[in-house]
Design a protein around this motif. Sequence first.
Motif, PDB file in Angstrom:
ATOM      1  N   ILE A  20       0.867  -1.182   0.000  1.00  0.00           N
ATOM      2  CA  ILE A  20       0.000   0.000   0.000  1.00  0.00           C
ATOM      3  C   ILE A  20       0.903   1.231   0.000  1.00  0.00           C
ATOM      4  O   ILE A  20       1.463   1.611   1.030  1.00  0.00           O
ATOM      5  N   ASP A  21       1.056   1.820  -1.156  1.00  0.00           N
ATOM      6  CA  ASP A  21       1.867   3.033  -1.246  1.00  0.00           C
ATOM      7  C   ASP A  21       1.113   4.249  -0.720  1.00  0.00           C
ATOM      8  O   ASP A  21       1.725   5.176  -0.177  1.00  0.00           O
ATOM      9  N   HIS A  22      -0.209   4.231  -0.865  1.00  0.00           N
ATOM     10  CA  HIS A  22      -0.987   5.368  -0.364  1.00  0.00           C
ATOM     11  C   HIS A  22      -2.444   4.955  -0.220  1.00  0.00           C
ATOM     12  O   HIS A  22      -3.009   4.291  -1.099  1.00  0.00           O
ATOM     13  N   LEU A  23      -3.025   5.331   0.907  1.00  0.00           N
ATOM     14  CA  LEU A  23      -4.459   5.152   1.132  1.00  0.00           C
ATOM     15  C   LEU A  23      -4.926   6.287   2.033  1.00  0.00           C
ATOM     16  O   LEU A  23      -4.474   6.408   3.183  1.00  0.00           O
ATOM     17  N   SER A  24      -5.828   7.105   1.507  1.00  0.00           N
ATOM     18  CA  SER A  24      -6.340   8.229   2.280  1.00  0.00           C
ATOM     19  C   SER A  24      -7.799   8.450   1.934  1.00  0.00           C
ATOM     20  O   SER A  24      -8.315   7.921   0.939  1.00  0.00           O
ATOM     21  N   PHE A  25      -8.457   9.265   2.758  1.00  0.00           N
ATOM     22  CA  PHE A  25      -9.866   9.567   2.577  1.00  0.00           C
ATOM     23  C   PHE A  25     -10.039  11.079   2.576  1.00  0.00           C
ATOM     24  O   PHE A  25      -9.405  11.795   3.347  1.00  0.00           O
ATOM     25  N   GLY A  26     -10.917  11.546   1.699  1.00  0.00           N
ATOM     26  CA  GLY A  26     -11.145  12.977   1.611  1.00  0.00           C
ATOM     27  C   GLY A  26     -10.162  13.641   0.667  1.00  0.00           C
ATOM     28  O   GLY A  26      -9.541  13.001  -0.189  1.00  0.00           O
ATOM     29  N   GLU A  27     -10.013  14.955   0.837  1.00  0.00           N
ATOM     30  CA  GLU A  27      -9.109  15.713  -0.016  1.00  0.00           C
ATOM     31  C   GLU A  27      -7.671  15.263   0.222  1.00  0.00           C
ATOM     32  O   GLU A  27      -7.208  15.152   1.357  1.00  0.00           O
ATOM     33  N   GLU A  28      -6.975  15.016  -0.863  1.00  0.00           N
ATOM     34  CA  GLU A  28      -5.598  14.531  -0.761  1.00  0.00           C
ATOM     35  C   GLU A  28      -4.653  15.706  -0.530  1.00  0.00           C
ATOM     36  O   GLU A  28      -4.630  16.664  -1.312  1.00  0.00           O
ATOM     37  N   ILE A  29      -3.877  15.637   0.563  1.00  0.00           N
ATOM     38  CA  ILE A  29      -2.987  16.729   0.953  1.00  0.00           C
ATOM     39  C   ILE A  29      -1.549  16.232   0.870  1.00  0.00           C
ATOM     40  O   ILE A  29      -1.170  15.282   1.562  1.00  0.00           O
ATOM     41  N   PRO A  30      -0.712  16.833   0.030  1.00  0.00           N
ATOM     42  CA  PRO A  30       0.693  16.410  -0.052  1.00  0.00           C
ATOM     43  C   PRO A  30       1.415  16.613   1.269  1.00  0.00           C
ATOM     44  O   PRO A  30       1.218  17.608   1.958  1.00  0.00           O
ATOM     45  N   GLY A  31       2.249  15.653   1.617  1.00  0.00           N
ATOM     46  CA  GLY A  31       3.048  15.759   2.836  1.00  0.00           C
ATOM     47  C   GLY A  31       2.434  15.102   4.047  1.00  0.00           C
ATOM     48  O   GLY A  31       3.130  14.882   5.042  1.00  0.00           O
ATOM     49  N   ILE A  32       1.135  14.778   4.026  1.00  0.00           N
ATOM     50  CA  ILE A  32       0.494  14.124   5.160  1.00  0.00           C
ATOM     51  C   ILE A  32       0.731  12.617   5.054  1.00  0.00           C
ATOM     52  O   ILE A  32       0.466  12.006   4.010  1.00  0.00           O
ATOM     53  N   ILE A  33       1.229  12.010   6.122  1.00  0.00           N
ATOM     54  CA  ILE A  33       1.506  10.575   6.162  1.00  0.00           C
ATOM     55  C   ILE A  33       0.321   9.872   6.802  1.00  0.00           C
ATOM     56  O   ILE A  33      -0.070  10.187   7.925  1.00  0.00           O
ATOM     57  N   ASN A  34      -0.263   8.906   6.097  1.00  0.00           N
ATOM     58  CA  ASN A  34      -1.407   8.153   6.595  1.00  0.00           C
ATOM     59  C   ASN A  34      -0.951   6.829   7.203  1.00  0.00           C
ATOM     60  O   ASN A  34       0.125   6.315   6.877  1.00  0.00           O
ATOM     61  N   PRO A  35      -1.768   6.249   8.104  1.00  0.00           N
ATOM     62  CA  PRO A  35      -1.316   5.054   8.846  1.00  0.00           C
ATOM     63  C   PRO A  35      -0.929   3.866   7.977  1.00  0.00           C
ATOM     64  O   PRO A  35      -0.032   3.107   8.339  1.00  0.00           O
ATOM     65  N   LEU A  36      -1.581   3.674   6.838  1.00  0.00           N
ATOM     66  CA  LEU A  36      -1.293   2.501   6.008  1.00  0.00           C
ATOM     67  C   LEU A  36      -0.290   2.780   4.901  1.00  0.00           C
ATOM     68  O   LEU A  36       0.066   1.844   4.162  1.00  0.00           O
ATOM     69  N   ASP A  37       0.169   4.001   4.765  1.00  0.00           N
ATOM     70  CA  ASP A  37       1.150   4.308   3.726  1.00  0.00           C
ATOM     71  C   ASP A  37       2.448   3.543   3.990  1.00  0.00           C
ATOM     72  O   ASP A  37       3.025   3.621   5.070  1.00  0.00           O
ATOM     73  N   GLY A  38       2.906   2.816   2.982  1.00  0.00           N
ATOM     74  CA  GLY A  38       4.142   2.050   3.105  1.00  0.00           C
ATOM     75  C   GLY A  38       3.957   0.637   3.616  1.00  0.00           C
ATOM     76  O   GLY A  38       4.948  -0.088   3.743  1.00  0.00           O
ATOM     77  N   THR A  39       2.726   0.223   3.904  1.00  0.00           N
ATOM     78  CA  THR A  39       2.486  -1.139   4.399  1.00  0.00           C
ATOM     79  C   THR A  39       2.769  -2.152   3.294  1.00  0.00           C
ATOM     80  O   THR A  39       2.288  -2.000   2.170  1.00  0.00           O
ATOM     81  N   GLU A  40       3.510  -3.184   3.624  1.00  0.00           N
ATOM     82  CA  GLU A  40       3.848  -4.239   2.660  1.00  0.00           C
ATOM     83  C   GLU A  40       3.613  -5.601   3.305  1.00  0.00           C
ATOM     84  O   GLU A  40       4.129  -5.873   4.389  1.00  0.00           O
ATOM     85  N   LYS A  41       2.841  -6.443   2.640  1.00  0.00           N
ATOM     86  CA  LYS A  41       2.523  -7.781   3.121  1.00  0.00           C
ATOM     87  C   LYS A  41       2.903  -8.794   2.046  1.00  0.00           C
ATOM     88  O   LYS A  41       2.516  -8.643   0.884  1.00  0.00           O
ATOM     89  N   VAL A  42       3.653  -9.802   2.448  1.00  0.00           N
ATOM     90  CA  VAL A  42       4.065 -10.860   1.531  1.00  0.00           C
ATOM     91  C   VAL A  42       3.495 -12.169   2.038  1.00  0.00           C
ATOM     92  O   VAL A  42       3.700 -12.544   3.198  1.00  0.00           O
ATOM     93  N   SER A  43       2.749 -12.861   1.181  1.00  0.00           N
ATOM     94  CA  SER A  43       2.088 -14.109   1.551  1.00  0.00           C
ATOM     95  C   SER A  43       2.793 -15.289   0.895  1.00  0.00           C
ATOM     96  O   SER A  43       3.127 -15.245  -0.297  1.00  0.00           O
ATOM     97  N   ALA A  44       3.021 -16.327   1.695  1.00  0.00           N
ATOM     98  CA  ALA A  44       3.623 -17.556   1.167  1.00  0.00           C
ATOM     99  C   ALA A  44       2.575 -18.556   0.726  1.00  0.00           C
ATOM    100  O   ALA A  44       2.915 -19.604   0.158  1.00  0.00           O
ATOM    101  N   ASP A  45       1.302 -18.259   0.979  1.00  0.00           N
ATOM    102  CA  ASP A  45       0.205 -19.165   0.622  1.00  0.00           C
ATOM    103  C   ASP A  45      -0.666 -18.503  -0.442  1.00  0.00           C
ATOM    104  O   ASP A  45      -0.875 -17.294  -0.422  1.00  0.00           O
ATOM    105  N   ASN A  46      -1.188 -19.297  -1.339  1.00  0.00           N
ATOM    106  CA  ASN A  46      -2.033 -18.745  -2.407  1.00  0.00           C
ATOM    107  C   ASN A  46      -3.346 -18.201  -1.870  1.00  0.00           C
ATOM    108  O   ASN A  46      -3.779 -17.111  -2.254  1.00  0.00           O
ATOM    109  N   ASN A  47      -4.003 -18.973  -1.016  1.00  0.00           N
ATOM    110  CA  ASN A  47      -5.297 -18.564  -0.452  1.00  0.00           C
ATOM    111  C   ASN A  47      -5.071 -17.818   0.854  1.00  0.00           C
ATOM    112  O   ASN A  47      -4.910 -18.432   1.910  1.00  0.00           O
TER     113      ASN A  47
END
Length: 317
Positions: free
Chosen positions: A157-184
């Motif tokens: 998740i490079d970026h996830l925000s709600f409402g008007e997008e404001i440059p420079g504001i860091i949101n809680p899920l920005d930068g989240t990366e999940k790697v799964s070893a299972d298909n399902n």
Amino acid sequence: MKYEYEVDKDFSSKLRINVDITVAMRCQFVGADVLDLAETMVASDGLKYEPVNFELSPQQRLWHMTLLHIQERLREEQSLQNVLFKTAMKGAPAALPPREDSPTQSPESCRIHGHLYVNKVAGNFHITVGKAIPHPRGHAHLAALVSHDTYNFSHRIDHLSFGEEIPGIINPLDGTEKVSADNNHMFQYFITIVPTKLNTYQISADTHQYSVTERERVINHAAGSHGVSGIFMKYDISSLMVTVTEQHMPFWQFLVRLCGIIGGIFSTTGMLHGIVGFLTDVVCCHFQMGVYRHREERLLNEQADNESPVPTENHSQ
């Protein structure tokens, strides 16, 4: 920064969702859409599907690590959020920088980015197998045509925000990366959105903050773990609205505090001067008393020696 709370009375306007997510599956195998609490399927025309490579280039990886470091500091130092609010328009761009190299292999992942407008009610934004199609009882995804071997919901998740997008504001899920070893694999994000009015000397905007709780599990029907593989973001909107206002100290209050500081410096300096002078007098007087005592003892000894009688000898005739 001043924070004020009131009831959000605006229920008729639309809520904008800004999305930039990369999924480790080909674009023709995944679909993204929103289903709100009223079972209304929201059109995802504002989303773009771009074939990319999941692995980042060195420059992009450096940007991602920097973002993760900022997120870690924000969790530890909550007051840093005030700094982000004040310097919103001066901050670094929230978007992932473009790739500077040319990958040798063909793109095997899909970058889903853009925005959606949804009703201001609870809903579920999800990315799962197959494209979404309308259904009388909601909607459905054409997942039967996709092989289970191609399932891979590792995502970033490079970026996830709600409402008007404001440059420079860091949101809680920005930068989240999940790697799964299972298909399902099912990834769930439970999001609580708080409407926020931001009024600073740099910007005035209506945006939204949010908090998130994460949960993930492997789908295994034989073991009793049922569900649908994918990425699910279930959001709910708070009835309270937060107004964040930047306030500067009035000039008269600054002068009063400055006079108080100057007066305190003079008072402290005078007190220290008095203490040092007193200690100096005590040490010097003690030293002088010691000198006088030794001199007095020497004079007394000399006087005693001078006054002592000289013994005489008696000669018998």
